[in-house]
Design a protein around this motif. Structure first.
Motif, PDB file in Angstrom:
ATOM      1  N   ASP A  40       0.824  -1.210   0.000  1.00  0.00           N
ATOM      2  CA  ASP A  40       0.000   0.000   0.000  1.00  0.00           C
ATOM      3  C   ASP A  40       0.860   1.263   0.000  1.00  0.00           C
ATOM      4  OD1 ASP A  40      -2.341  -1.493   0.060  1.00  0.00           O
ATOM      5  OD2 ASP A  40      -2.400  -1.544   2.247  1.00  0.00           O
ATOM      6  N   ILE A  41       1.923   1.253   0.801  1.00  0.00           N
ATOM      7  CA  ILE A  41       2.802   2.425   0.895  1.00  0.00           C
ATOM      8  C   ILE A  41       3.562   2.626  -0.405  1.00  0.00           C
ATOM      9  CG2 ILE A  41       4.598   3.548   2.236  1.00  0.00           C
ATOM     10  CD1 ILE A  41       1.931   2.956   3.725  1.00  0.00           C
ATOM     11  N   ILE A  42       4.060   1.529  -0.966  1.00  0.00           N
ATOM     12  CA  ILE A  42       4.818   1.632  -2.225  1.00  0.00           C
ATOM     13  C   ILE A  42       3.907   2.151  -3.341  1.00  0.00           C
ATOM     14  CG2 ILE A  42       6.049   0.308  -3.989  1.00  0.00           C
ATOM     15  CD1 ILE A  42       7.089  -1.490  -1.777  1.00  0.00           C
ATOM     16  N   TYR A  43       2.653   1.688  -3.351  1.00  0.00           N
ATOM     17  CA  TYR A  43       1.714   2.180  -4.361  1.00  0.00           C
ATOM     18  C   TYR A  43       1.492   3.684  -4.217  1.00  0.00           C
ATOM     19  CZ  TYR A  43      -2.681   3.414  -6.545  1.00  0.00           C
ATOM     20  OH  TYR A  43      -3.632   4.053  -7.278  1.00  0.00           O
ATOM     21  N   GLU A  44       1.274   4.142  -2.997  1.00  0.00           N
ATOM     22  CA  GLU A  44       1.050   5.577  -2.782  1.00  0.00           C
ATOM     23  C   GLU A  44       2.262   6.393  -3.219  1.00  0.00           C
ATOM     24  OE1 GLU A  44      -1.696   6.954  -2.084  1.00  0.00           O
ATOM     25  OE2 GLU A  44      -2.852   5.183  -1.486  1.00  0.00           O
ATOM     26  N   LEU A  45       3.462   5.867  -2.996  1.00  0.00           N
ATOM     27  CA  LEU A  45       4.681   6.572  -3.401  1.00  0.00           C
ATOM     28  C   LEU A  45       4.772   6.659  -4.922  1.00  0.00           C
ATOM     29  CD1 LEU A  45       7.327   7.926  -2.676  1.00  0.00           C
ATOM     30  CD2 LEU A  45       8.378   5.666  -2.475  1.00  0.00           C
ATOM     31  N   ALA A  46       4.543   5.529  -5.599  1.00  0.00           N
ATOM     32  CA  ALA A  46       4.610   5.518  -7.065  1.00  0.00           C
ATOM     33  C   ALA A  46       3.527   6.416  -7.666  1.00  0.00           C
ATOM     34  CB  ALA A  46       4.460   4.091  -7.584  1.00  0.00           C
ATOM     35  N   TRP A  76       9.412   2.699  -8.661  1.00  0.00           N
ATOM     36  CA  TRP A  76       8.615   2.194  -7.543  1.00  0.00           C
ATOM     37  C   TRP A  76       7.484   1.294  -8.019  1.00  0.00           C
ATOM     38  CZ3 TRP A  76      10.327   2.052  -2.829  1.00  0.00           C
ATOM     39  CH2 TRP A  76      11.297   2.969  -2.420  1.00  0.00           C
ATOM     40  N   THR A  77       6.990   1.520  -9.223  1.00  0.00           N
ATOM     41  CA  THR A  77       5.983   0.610  -9.790  1.00  0.00           C
ATOM     42  C   THR A  77       6.568  -0.779  -9.993  1.00  0.00           C
ATOM     43  OG1 THR A  77       4.812   2.420 -10.899  1.00  0.00           O
ATOM     44  CG2 THR A  77       4.452   0.208 -11.759  1.00  0.00           C
ATOM     45  N   GLN A  78       7.811  -0.827 -10.468  1.00  0.00           N
ATOM     46  CA  GLN A  78       8.465  -2.116 -10.664  1.00  0.00           C
ATOM     47  C   GLN A  78       8.715  -2.821  -9.337  1.00  0.00           C
ATOM     48  OE1 GLN A  78       8.837  -3.502 -13.782  1.00  0.00           O
ATOM     49  NE2 GLN A  78       7.607  -1.678 -14.206  1.00  0.00           N
ATOM     50  N   LYS A  79       9.033  -2.043  -8.288  1.00  0.00           N
ATOM     51  CA  LYS A  79       9.215  -2.650  -6.962  1.00  0.00           C
ATOM     52  C   LYS A  79       7.898  -3.215  -6.447  1.00  0.00           C
ATOM     53  CE  LYS A  79      13.176   0.186  -5.615  1.00  0.00           C
ATOM     54  NZ  LYS A  79      13.736   1.158  -4.653  1.00  0.00           N
ATOM     55  N   LEU A  80       6.816  -2.483  -6.679  1.00  0.00           N
ATOM     56  CA  LEU A  80       5.504  -2.984  -6.272  1.00  0.00           C
ATOM     57  C   LEU A  80       5.146  -4.240  -7.049  1.00  0.00           C
ATOM     58  CD1 LEU A  80       2.795  -2.684  -4.791  1.00  0.00           C
ATOM     59  CD2 LEU A  80       2.064  -1.123  -6.598  1.00  0.00           C
ATOM     60  N   LYS A  81       5.464  -4.251  -8.324  1.00  0.00           N
ATOM     61  CA  LYS A  81       5.159  -5.411  -9.170  1.00  0.00           C
ATOM     62  C   LYS A  81       5.955  -6.632  -8.726  1.00  0.00           C
ATOM     63  CE  LYS A  81       4.783  -6.586 -14.086  1.00  0.00           C
ATOM     64  NZ  LYS A  81       5.050  -6.102 -15.455  1.00  0.00           N
ATOM     65  N   ALA A  82       7.221  -6.415  -8.346  1.00  0.00           N
ATOM     66  CA  ALA A  82       8.058  -7.528  -7.884  1.00  0.00           C
ATOM     67  C   ALA A  82       7.583  -8.059  -6.530  1.00  0.00           C
ATOM     68  CB  ALA A  82       9.517  -7.075  -7.791  1.00  0.00           C
ATOM     69  N   GLN A  83       7.122  -7.155  -5.663  1.00  0.00           N
ATOM     70  CA  GLN A  83       6.682  -7.553  -4.327  1.00  0.00           C
ATOM     71  C   GLN A  83       5.315  -8.217  -4.357  1.00  0.00           C
ATOM     72  OE1 GLN A  83       7.242  -4.630  -1.209  1.00  0.00           O
ATOM     73  NE2 GLN A  83       5.357  -5.244  -0.181  1.00  0.00           N
ATOM     74  N   SER A  84       4.407  -7.689  -5.210  1.00  0.00           N
ATOM     75  CA  SER A  84       3.044  -8.229  -5.284  1.00  0.00           C
ATOM     76  C   SER A  84       2.648  -8.393  -6.747  1.00  0.00           C
ATOM     77  CB  SER A  84       2.057  -7.299  -4.566  1.00  0.00           C
ATOM     78  OG  SER A  84       2.455  -7.067  -3.232  1.00  0.00           O
ATOM     79  N   PRO A  85       3.063  -9.494  -7.384  1.00  0.00           N
ATOM     80  CA  PRO A  85       2.798  -9.670  -8.827  1.00  0.00           C
ATOM     81  C   PRO A  85       1.319  -9.661  -9.179  1.00  0.00           C
ATOM     82  CG  PRO A  85       4.404 -11.287  -8.027  1.00  0.00           C
ATOM     83  CD  PRO A  85       3.825 -10.613  -6.822  1.00  0.00           C
TER      84      PRO A  85
END
Length: 367
Positions: free
Chosen positions: A95-101, A116-125
């Motif tokens: 949730d936090i990474i999404y808000e940042l991106a 940060w979108t790629q980090k979110l994608k890697a963490q929660s595919p």
């Protein structure tokens, strides 16, 4: 009749001055003295002080509520400050990474938004939000085919959308792609699109019958979300400023802008300018001319971010337009975005000596 050059003639090419803070994840762009405090910042202070617990007592939900309040008022730097506090508390999840991106996307800081979108994608595919962000960023950079591939991945894998806001954003993305691709190609590349739209229409119809008041609020929220994103999705329900509409009509009729027209354009956010252009009853070729011409106005008044934004919108209409690619590549170089500039300049089919020289300079500065 006076004619502007079809692409921005390079007068000088200097490497921009950058400080260490420009490469940080979070930027401190707040005034140091009370005299520099703006009305928006006073409003932000009111949000954070009225009946609010101290930062040590705040939970993740409290922070998220505050972040959403800031973003609704377009106080994106304040939202970043809240996210930074969460990072310092080691509260970092999807949730936090999404808000940042998403905040970086609203700030048009597309490089950080993509990272940060790629980090979110890697963490929660299986998180639909990372795919929705990725599609928007691909459209901003004119990568229409990649955006279509990502949409097909989202629909074919039946990834669950979390809330109504995600559904509204997906609907706007689909409408945008419908304006770019022919219907047969869109359905061929996204065979599940028709099924999704049927289910979506049935869901909205049921929702409206159960609670018509909430449905009306949902339509209003859709307009707000549409205007807040970096990618402009033309919406027939959006109220275009009549003064801006008249100004752009005058510019198109005369093929040149007077001082009054220029003042109106410079005083208007680039998102509204883009929406007004897209609402014109003109061919794509003529709209591209307007995007390029108005980007030149912003460029000559040292507003590179707005100029870059308008040129990227023009590429959504024609991503193979050499003049737009030249202008965008040149401005990205001027803005210090050398990797992005190289990608854009290499897409130019007919490279003249000026373009080849610019590519060489970008490679040297990148290295």
């Amino acid at each position: 009749m006076k004619k502007r050059p079809k692409w921005f003639q390079q007068t000088s090419f200097n490497q921009p001055n950058t400080s260490d803070t420009s490469y940080c994840v979070f930027k401190n762009l707040y005034p140091s003295s009370s005299e520099d405090t703006t009305t928006e910042e006073i409003s932000a202070q009111n949000i954070t002080t009225d009946n609010k617990p101290s930062s040590n007592e705040m939970t993740k939900d409290d922070f998220l509520l505050e972040i959403h309040q800031f973003k609704q008022q377009k106080l994106y730097e304040e939202a970043l400050s809240c996210i930074q506090l969460l990072f310092e508390k080691n509260i970092v999840d999807s949730d936090i990474i999404y808000e940042l991106a998403d905040t970086y996307l609203c700030l048009h800081d597309y490089e950080r938004a993509f990272n940060w979108t790629q980090k979110l994608k890697a963490q929660s595919p299986q998180d639909c939000r990372s795919l929705l962000l990725e599609i928007q960023l691909l459209l901003v950079h004119g990568k229409k085919e990649e955006a279509l591939t990502t949409l097909n991945h989202l629909l074919s894998n039946k990834i669950t959308l979390k809330n109504e806001k995600d559904y509204q954003l997906l609907d706007m993305i689909i409408e945008k792609l419908k304006k770019i691709f022919k219907a047969d190609k869109l359905m061929r590349r996204c065979p599940n699109l028709n099924t999704y739209q049927k289910q979506r229409r049935q869901s909205l119809k049921t929702q409206k019958q159960k609670n018509p008041v909430n449905h009306d609020l949902t339509v209003h929220q859709s307009t707000v979300i549409n205007s807040a994103k970096g990618v402009i999705m033309p919406d027939t329900n959006t109220n275009i400023n009549p003064a801006l509409q008249n100004t752009i009509n005058q510019i198109w009729d005369m093929q040149i802008a007077n001082k009054e027209n220029i003042s109106t354009i410079l005083a208007t956010p680039c998102e509204q300018v883009s929406q007004c252009i897209m609402s014109q009853v003109l061919s794509y070729k003529k709209k591209i001319w307007l995007f390029n011409y108005l980007a030149d106005i912003f460029r000559t008044h040292n507003n590179l971010q707005s100029a870059i934004f308008l040129l990227r919108q023009a590429l959504l209409l024609d991503d193979e337009n050499d003049f737009i690619l030249k202008n965008l590549g040149y401005l990205l170089c001027q803005n210090g975005e050398y990797p992005n500039a190289l990608v854009v300049l290499k897409d130019i089919k007919h490279k003249d000596f000026a373009v080849l020289d610019l590519i060489a300079k970008c490679q040297d500065l990148k290295n």
